[in-house]
Design a protein around this motif. Sequence first.
Motif, short mmCIF file in Angstrom:
data_model
loop_
_atom_site.label_atom_id
_atom_site.label_comp_id
_atom_site.label_asym_id
_atom_site.label_seq_id
_atom_site.Cartn_x
_atom_site.Cartn_y
_atom_site.Cartn_z
N GLY A 179 1.38 1.94 7.55
CA GLY A 179 2.33 2.96 7.16
C GLY A 179 3.24 3.31 8.32
N GLU A 180 4.44 3.72 8.00
CA GLU A 180 5.38 4.14 9.05
C GLU A 180 6.37 5.11 8.43
OE1 GLU A 180 7.13 0.91 11.32
OE2 GLU A 180 8.93 2.10 11.62
N GLY A 181 6.41 6.34 8.93
CA GLY A 181 7.32 7.35 8.37
C GLY A 181 7.00 7.60 6.90
N VAL A 182 7.97 7.42 6.02
CA VAL A 182 7.72 7.63 4.59
C VAL A 182 7.42 6.30 3.88
CG1 VAL A 182 9.14 9.71 4.45
CG2 VAL A 182 10.19 7.49 4.04
N TRP A 183 7.14 5.26 4.65
CA TRP A 183 6.93 3.94 4.05
C TRP A 183 5.50 3.46 4.22
CZ3 TRP A 183 10.82 2.49 1.07
CH2 TRP A 183 12.10 2.99 1.35
N LEU A 184 5.04 2.71 3.19
CA LEU A 184 3.74 2.06 3.24
C LEU A 184 3.96 0.56 3.00
CD1 LEU A 184 1.78 4.72 1.21
CD2 LEU A 184 1.29 4.04 3.56
N PHE A 185 3.09 -0.26 3.55
CA PHE A 185 3.29 -1.71 3.46
C PHE A 185 2.04 -2.39 2.95
CE2 PHE A 185 6.06 0.05 6.62
CZ PHE A 185 7.27 -0.62 6.43
N ASP A 186 2.25 -3.43 2.10
CA ASP A 186 1.11 -4.21 1.62
C ASP A 186 0.95 -5.46 2.49
OD1 ASP A 186 2.90 -6.11 0.72
OD2 ASP A 186 2.64 -5.65 -1.40
N PRO A 187 -0.08 -6.27 2.22
CA PRO A 187 -0.32 -7.42 3.12
C PRO A 187 0.83 -8.41 3.14
CG PRO A 187 -2.22 -7.01 1.73
CD PRO A 187 -1.13 -6.14 1.21
N GLN A 188 1.65 -8.43 2.09
CA GLN A 188 2.80 -9.34 2.07
C GLN A 188 4.00 -8.75 2.79
OE1 GLN A 188 0.99 -8.80 -0.95
NE2 GLN A 188 -0.18 -10.60 -0.37
N GLY A 189 3.85 -7.56 3.32
CA GLY A 189 4.95 -6.94 4.04
C GLY A 189 5.92 -6.20 3.12
N ARG A 190 5.59 -6.11 1.82
CA ARG A 190 6.47 -5.37 0.91
C ARG A 190 6.32 -3.88 1.18
NH1 ARG A 190 4.57 -9.09 -3.88
NH2 ARG A 190 2.66 -7.95 -3.44
N LYS A 191 7.45 -3.15 1.13
CA LYS A 191 7.33 -1.74 1.47
C LYS A 191 7.47 -0.83 0.25
CE LYS A 191 11.95 -0.80 3.24
NZ LYS A 191 12.66 -0.25 4.38
#
Length: 576
Positions: A179-191
């Motif tokens: 996670g970074e700021g208001v974003w979360l990421f899955d293993p494929q790098g999709r946010k």
Amino acid sequence: MRGLRAQAIHGDCHAHNLLVDSAAGAVCGVLDFGDMIHAPLILEPAVAMSELLTEGLTTPDELAAILEGYTLVQPVEPAEVAVLFDLVTARHAVTILLHAWRSQHDRGGARVLEHAAGYAARSLDLLLGMGRAQLTQEWHDAAGTSALDDAPVDLGRRHRLMGAGVELFYEQPLHLVRGEGVWLFDPQGRKYLDVYNNVPHVGHSHPTVVRAIQRQTAILATHTRYLHETILDYAEELTARCPTHLDACIFVNSGSEANDVAWRMAQFATGHQGAMIMAHAYHGITDAVAAFTPGAGQPQDPRVVTLAPPPAALTASDSMDAADLAAVADDAEIAVRTLAARGFAPAAFFIDSALTSSGIYDPPPIWLATAVARLRAAGSLIVGDEVQYGLGRSGSHFWGYERRGLSPDIMTLGKPIGNGYPMGVVIANRRLIEAFQTRFGFFSTFGGNPVAAVAGLAVLHVLDREQLVANARTTGDYLRQRLRAIAAQHECLGQVRGAGLLVGLEVLGPDVHTAKVRTTQIVNRLASRDRVLIGSEGPMANILKLRPPMPFRREHADVLVEAISAAVSAVGLRPG
Ligand code: PMP
């Protein structure tokens, strides 16, 4: 690239920058730190892989071995492997471009690159010939990331190890790795845009909080049975933001624990045993607190009575007429009498001033003052549960109870205060806390440990420095205004409720069931199609719950509103 793990890297790791002990057959030194840079970690093996190709020391089909060697020491993530092909090919493309430019402008420089550019062109051809898909799969296999790449989280394993009853969000469960700021990421790098989580209050993995925790955990992590100034600094900063009578703290590890302690303190202080809560309230999971959390699966506890939620359409600046206020007073009166008929007097009225699980309401101070006057007259203390609304989420006040015009006797904190570091606090008058300590003693092993204290302090400092309370107000106002505009266009949208960055959007239907089904459809569509994460709330589960980290800005609100508008159009057309 912004979504990937970053750190200081060497940045130029190739054969000419290594010292090798030929007798031992091992690398014994690394040279040339002139290219050190803070950058995505994966650039390190990417540079090594492309340079060894350029130097003619390896071939494309041997690259997997380099990556495998690297991951033996430093494991990599699937999203990092997914970008490797682009990084390695881009490095070759840059070498060719540099050589082409120098050939025209810098003959000497071009000669230095002659050899490398030739190799780069050949390697680029070979890499492109083998293809992105094949090489990336080989690299996933070498790095041990292929199993995670497209596989959903192993539900069977989860059920076996955690019990099938463990909750999961969304029809297609999400596997999140960063996670970074208001974003979360899955293993494929999709946010994914996070419009749900309030624990990362100042933003996921905020560097100031992360650094504070890292630094302190490397120095000392003990407990409050030793002197340590940081927990005092934190208590001082917290109580400085409270009304003067709330001047001392008890530190625990969760909102539930804080409410449990508050409940014990209220019973001790009043000698009473009854509790008042709002209908559909949620206050936590300990045995005592679950008793006043109707949804927690506990049988109805005779010591607990509920009060009716406020009229839904009211906002904090509205007035109430005499008849409505009389109804509120009557409701409180009935609650007190119901308890009395069961042989109890009220020890405490617990209120989450955002009325989150009741449906997200924003009633005026007079509503609460009317109920509270009656409950106080019956001897009840007031516990302000700030687990949801504390630390400025309302945008107008630092504490939610201030927005309601309430001055609680005890307040409890949790969730957002450590930005993910588990922590809870009970704040009350020092005399009450000391009497409680004298009677029962109190020690929580992890409560108030130095690492928690620095996390708490860092959150307060970031809130101030980045003016996130003001942002909650302006972004929240903007978001509600835009939501009202789309609600006016869609038959299946109703009220827009709440304040600051806690917003409820009512979903309507011909019946309660349809409204609930539509809500679920909207929430799931947003997650899987738009990668926007929200939740649902309320006794009928027909309120879209929007509660993002506090650095949520206008541009994020725009993404959210467009996604909701499209989702509502889609589900509104379907039969319930
Ligand atoms: N009070 C309120 C108002 C809450 O929303 C919650 C958590 N949802 C709690 C208490 C309990 O906090 P925790 O889960 O940290 O125990």
